[in-house]
Design a protein around this motif. Structure first.
Motif, short mmCIF file in Angstrom:
data_model
loop_
_atom_site.label_atom_id
_atom_site.label_comp_id
_atom_site.label_asym_id
_atom_site.label_seq_id
_atom_site.Cartn_x
_atom_site.Cartn_y
_atom_site.Cartn_z
N SER A 253 0.84 -1.20 0.00
CA SER A 253 0.00 0.00 0.00
C SER A 253 0.86 1.23 0.00
CB SER A 253 -0.92 0.00 1.23
OG SER A 253 -1.57 1.24 1.31
N ALA A 254 0.48 2.19 -0.79
CA ALA A 254 1.18 3.48 -0.81
C ALA A 254 0.54 4.48 0.11
CB ALA A 254 1.20 4.03 -2.23
N ARG B 240 -4.11 -0.75 -9.13
CA ARG B 240 -4.67 0.27 -10.01
C ARG B 240 -5.36 -0.38 -11.21
NH1 ARG B 240 -2.85 5.56 -10.39
NH2 ARG B 240 -0.92 4.97 -9.33
N GLY B 241 -6.64 -0.05 -11.42
CA GLY B 241 -7.38 -0.56 -12.56
C GLY B 241 -8.05 -1.90 -12.34
N ALA C 22 -10.86 -4.56 -6.39
CA ALA C 22 -9.64 -4.97 -5.69
C ALA C 22 -9.68 -4.52 -4.23
CB ALA C 22 -8.42 -4.39 -6.39
N ALA C 23 -10.05 -3.26 -3.99
CA ALA C 23 -10.08 -2.76 -2.62
C ALA C 23 -11.14 -3.47 -1.79
CB ALA C 23 -10.35 -1.25 -2.63
N GLY D 197 -13.12 2.29 -8.97
CA GLY D 197 -14.50 2.76 -9.04
C GLY D 197 -15.52 1.73 -8.61
N ALA D 198 -15.29 0.46 -8.93
CA ALA D 198 -16.25 -0.57 -8.56
C ALA D 198 -16.33 -0.72 -7.04
CB ALA D 198 -15.85 -1.90 -9.19
N SER D 199 -15.19 -0.66 -6.38
CA SER D 199 -15.20 -0.75 -4.92
C SER D 199 -15.88 0.47 -4.31
CB SER D 199 -13.77 -0.86 -4.38
OG SER D 199 -13.17 -2.07 -4.78
N ARG D 200 -15.63 1.65 -4.87
CA ARG D 200 -16.26 2.86 -4.33
C ARG D 200 -17.79 2.77 -4.46
NH1 ARG D 200 -12.51 5.69 -7.35
NH2 ARG D 200 -14.16 6.50 -8.69
#
Length: 1011
Positions: free
Chosen positions: A2-3, A80-81, A85-86, A200-203
């Motif tokens: 994680s960043a 990313r992308g 994932a999140a 976006g899907a996780s959000r």
């Protein structure tokens, strides 16, 4: 990996979180409601580094301690992308329980995460095409106390591959997730960080999930970036209207200071103040910023500290998301020492080869909220200006120059920390190219010189001269960084060793003035004395006298300073004056003999002509303090306008400081107090923290006499001691410690006072400054008198006046009052009168009001009985209350004298006044002494009853003697305190014991108590 960039660390129990009481309360309310089935959502937002992540970690730790299961997720670059994932990272530890869900919900989860079956008997996913090991860095550390590792073994489902069926709608997936979470045996807290950067899907799913938390045992805490005044980042998630929303801002000053101290990166007080000024309460900046070991870097050109990689990473995504022209504009604007839009666009046009590209890049940075533009006089770039984020770039022509007042347009950064972060993120080659372009395009010659100097390797005297202009004038706040960096670079460009040394010494002097001790030493160490001429050696001598570690040089330095002053007098009168002042300071601190003092005065008279100014008056006061008549307010002392670079000119506090110093030296405290207070305000405003102890400690000493309570004196002395210690001024540490010793012993805290006195005595030996011993001697003497040992007290005070030829300073004047007080019980009235007469003769030319009152008090205390009343009345004439301590001592002396003359009724008023004044000050032992005298007159005091059984048995004087004996005082100590002979005390005790039915002092203490 994680960043995620945390703002400041918290411990596993969350106790490291500073402040944020509102957020703590919200977290506590959310966690309390979960077991009751009242799930809530807490939405945290704020600029980068404001502590959102710290609050999330605090909540996770608190939940774990309460037995609540904690699931966490945050943005990771490797994801990313990747859709969902999140969300997958959030749920990975509970996905094994999905096998118990209805087929519909399980299908939604399988579709989102590329579902697979568990290998029989293992609980681990079968090795199939849609299942893959967790990628490195995908696993976040589990908060201790959570159940992330206590439940079933996590099924690590891979994010869906392109060949998988389409993922379910966010509402469908959110319902399946909620069904999975509510099946758990314990409440669940979901902690989501970096919400705005998740896929976006996780959000979308989290937004839908937030609407389902009510009436469940599932709570949700989300954190996202949202800088005030800047439009939201693309994709930022709006939470449910029922969510508790809080925007984190800057930490208040006390908490910010505590965080800087805890981080431990700032080397001293002045560096800490610079960090506080640059960070402006941002927690991440408070823990990351520092002077980086003295390497100021490009950020010093606009008065900021260099960013660390961790601080820069917090803004990395903002920079990486820009187009190439916008990134060039952002770098150029961040680097520019001038905020003028026209100049910056010209430099960008030079770099990009197109004015249109420069304009488009500026428009993009403004649209993203990274840069804004104002019209009119705005502060330097990086400081929020008065205008809004106008779109002025569209009005510029192809060459980057617009019509209609374009010279008044200024760029600024709404979030100033973006500037050093951008410089850290860009390569050295790109920064150097931007410096080159700015050096050619800026219309301000000093600013252009700064940028050009970064590109020049060899010597260039003309460029060095232009750079020096940046160090001139006032340097409030962080502007000292600009001056230090400019002088340092000018020195590196100087071909002549003498000029190079002069610029380094000017930087060292400036750093000393601002309390940056390490920087001052670093500049001074780069000078080779063998390369210097007469002027350079004199300047080096002056600066070395300012640096820490040079106070222990012997008295031979006084002669060296005087010789240097004579050598440079024709060339530089301002430096001559400084050298004489340094010599006079050494005379005072080291209590030099008449030879050295006369040497300084002769040089002063030979070299100084014309009207006297404040520094001249200070030289005279330091070499012959008491005979100096009360002077008129002096003229202004020279500042940098005279070419010396050590002050800030008008309004910098130098004149008030020197005039206040003179007033303190002649004990004119009434005049010194407002001067020192005004100088302190100016010095603080200018960031000249190296001067603060020299103002705070004399103010504290003055408040001992002027204050109605000693809380102010204590606070001033403690702050002065702390700052002196952290700015490398051991002499002022000792001075402040001596002041604290005086305050402690006057308050009756005798053990603490003796510890302080021992510290001062050790420092005096280490520093070679005999002057420090005076305060230690005063403290020990007052401790002795405060415990009834008047003979010892008198001997210690008499030592201050051992050399009749010495120019007595204000410590001796103050000590004179206590000497006279101790003389009567010590039986030294005759000797004390000779001292008073000598001091009176020395000050005949003129006395400040306080010394005059002290002499009148001493004269009354030591007067023969037939003259004492007249002299006491003169000492108590109107105006005596301006010095509460002296007023209380005088009232006590007068009341005690009246009682000894058996004028009991008359004595009660002055004794009661003395007790009230001294108790208000905090002089408890003296107040008790006045109360004892008052009880001896037969008048009850606070806490005493006139109907007390013991009081009815004993006479007032016997009661006083009995109380002192019960406290453990010897007959001699009681006699010294009550002005009685030991034989008389023994006679009284012989009568007291049978009256109270006791036969020993131990029984006496038990009978009436030590108090």
């Amino acid at each position: 990996m994680s960043a995620h960039i945390g703002s400041y660390d918290v411990g596993s129990d969350g106790t490291g979180l500073l402040g944020r009481e509102r957020e703590r309360t919200m977290v506590a309310a959310l966690l309390t409601a979960l077991p009751r089935g009242e799930g809530r959502v807490l939405h945290l937002s704020g600029a980068p580094g404001t502590g959102k992540s710290a609050v999330v970690r605090f909540a996770a730790a608190a939940a774990g301690r309460q037995g609540i299961r904690v699931l966490t997720t945050a943005w990771a670059p490797g994801e990313r992308g990747l859709r969902h994932a999140a969300l997958h990272r959030l749920l990975r530890s509970v996905l094994a329980g999905s096998t118990g869900l209805p087929a519909r919900e399980r299908a939604f989860l399988d579709a989102a995460f590329g579902g697979c079956d568990a290998a029989p008997g293992t609980g681990e996913p079968a090795v199939a095409g849609t299942c893959e090991p967790a990628a490195p860095g995908m696993c976040e550390p589990v908060v201790p106390g959570t159940s992330a590792v206590a439940g079933p073994v996590a099924v690590r489902l891979a994010p869906s591959a392109p060949a998988e069926p389409a993922a379910p709608a966010p509402a469908q997936l959110a319902a399946a997730v909620m069904r999975l979470l509510t099946a758990a045996a314990e409440p669940v807290l979901l902690c989501v960080d970096d919400l705005d950067r998740l896929d976006g899907a996780s959000r979308g799913t989290l937004r839908a999930l937030a609407r389902l938390c009510g009436a469940t045992r599932v709570g949700l805490i989300v954190a996202e970036r949202a800088a005030a005044g800047v439009r939201p980042l693309p994709g930022a998630l709006a939470m449910t209207p029922d969510a508790l929303t809080v925007t984190l801002g800057s930490l208040p000053a006390p908490q910010a200071r505590a965080l800087v101290t805890r981080a431990g990166r700032a080397a001293g007080y002045a560096e800490e103040q610079l960090v506080l000024a640059v960070a402006r309460g941002n927690p991440l900046a408070l823990t990351e910023l520092s002077l980086d070991g003295g390497h100021l870097g490009d950020a010093a050109g606009f008065g900021m500290l260099p960013a660390t990689s961790r601080l820069a990473e917090a803004y990395a995504e903002d920079v990486e998301g820009l187009s190439a022209p916008a990134r060039t504009v952002l770098l150029t604007a961040a680097l520019s020492a001038s905020p003028v839009t026209r100049d910056i666009l010209r430099a960008c046009t030079s770099l990009l080869g197109s004015g249109r590209a420069a304009r488009a890049g500026l428009a993009e940075t403004i649209a993203r909220g990274l840069v804004a533009e104002s019209v009119g006089d705005a502060g330097p770039a990086g400081v929020v200006g008065t205008g809004g984020a106008g779109a002025g770039a569209a009005e510029l022509d192809e060459e980057g120059v617009g019509e209609g007042g374009e010279e008044n347009r200024r760029l600024y950064f709404p979030e100033p920390l973006v500037r050093p972060a951008v410089l850290r993120l860009e390569s050295a080659a790109r920064r150097l190219a931007a410096h080159h372009a700015l050096g050619r395009c800026l219309t301000s010659r000093p600013h252009a010189a700064w940028h050009t100097a970064q590109c020049v390797a060899g010597p260039d005297e003309e460029l060095a001269r232009r750079l020096e202009a940046l160090a001139a004038g006032p340097r409030p706040g962080t502007a000292v960084l600009v001056a230090l960096a400019a002088l340092d670079r000018a020195a590196r460009l100087s071909p002549d060793p003498e000029r190079r040394a002069a610029r380094l010494l000017r930087a060292a002097e400036l750093a000393c003035d601002h309390g940056l001790t390490d920087q001052a030493l670093g500049h001074a160490r780069r000078i080779d004395p063998s390369e210097l001429g007469t002027f350079g050696r004199a300047l080096l001598l002056w600066v070395h006298d300012l640096l820490p570690g040079n106070s222990a040089v012997g008295r031979e330095r006084i002669a060296e300073l005087c010789e240097a002053a004579r050598a440079v007098a024709p060339q530089d009168p301002a430096l001559t004056q400084k050298l004489l002042h340094a010599a006079a300071r050494r005379c005072w601190w080291q209590q030099a003999g008449p030879g050295e003092r006369h040497m300084v005065l002769r040089a002063f008279e030979d070299l100084r002509s014309g009207p006297r100014d404040a520094r001249d008056a200070a030289v005279m006061a330091l070499t012959a303090a008491l005979p100096l008549p009360q002077a008129e307010p002096p003229h202004s002392a020279p500042g940098p306008a005279d070419g010396d670079g050590d002050g800030g000119g008008d309004g910098d506090g130098d004149e008030q400081h020197l005039a206040g110093q003179v007033a303190v030296l002649v004990s004119d405290l009434d005049r010194a107090a407002p001067l020192l207070e005004e100088a302190e305000a100016a010095v603080r405003a200018g960031g000249r923290y190296g001067r603060l102890p020299q103002l705070l400690v004399p103010r504290a000493m003055g408040q001992i006499w002027l204050g109605t309570q000693w809380h102010t004196a204590q606070a001033l002395a403690e702050e002065g001691r702390m700052i002196a210690g952290r700015t490398g001024q051991p002499d002022w540490v000792a001075r402040a410690t001596g002041t604290l010793a005086i305050i402690a012993t006057l308050r009756g805290q005798h053990d603490e006072a003796l510890e302080y006195a021992a510290e001062v005595e050790e420092a005096s030996l280490r520093l070679g400054q005999n002057r420090q011993l005076n305060l230690a001697a005063l403290a020990r003497a007052l401790t002795a008198s405060g415990t009834g040992r008047y003979v010892e007290a008198y001997a210690r005070l008499r030592f201050l006046f051992a050399d009749p030829a010495a120019p007595y300073a204000f410590e001796q004047v103050w000590g004179l009052a206590f000497l006279a007080e101790a003389a009567l019980p010590a039986g030294e009235q005759a000797d004390a009168r000779t001292v008073v007469e000598h001091v009176t003769a020395l000050t005949e030319a003129g006395r400040a009001p306080l010394p005059q009152r002290i002499l009148e008090y001493a004269d009354a205390v030591l007067a023969p009985d037939d003259e004492a009343e007249v002299r006491y009345r003169r000492a108590l004439r109107p105006g005596a209350g301006a010095w509460p301590l002296l007023h209380g001592m005088t009232q006590f002396g007068y009341g005690a004298w009246l009682r000894r003359r058996r004028r009991v009724t008359e004595s009660r008023t002055p004794l009661a006044t003395a007790e009230s004044v001294l108790r208000s000050l905090g002089a408890q032992s003296r107040a008790e002494q006045a109360a004892s005298e008052l009880r001896a007159t037969g008048q009850a005091t606070d806490g005493q009853s006139g109907a007390d059984d013991i009081a009815r048995v004993l006479s007032p004087q016997q009661l006083t003697i009995a109380r002192l004996a019960a406290r453990g005082l010897t007959n001699r100590a009681i006699g010294e305190q009550l002005r009685l002979s030991p034989r008389t005390v023994a006679s009284h005790l012989y009568q007291i014991f049978p009256k109270l039915g006791v036969s020993s002092r131990a029984q006496l203490a038990a009978r009436i108590g030590p108090d």
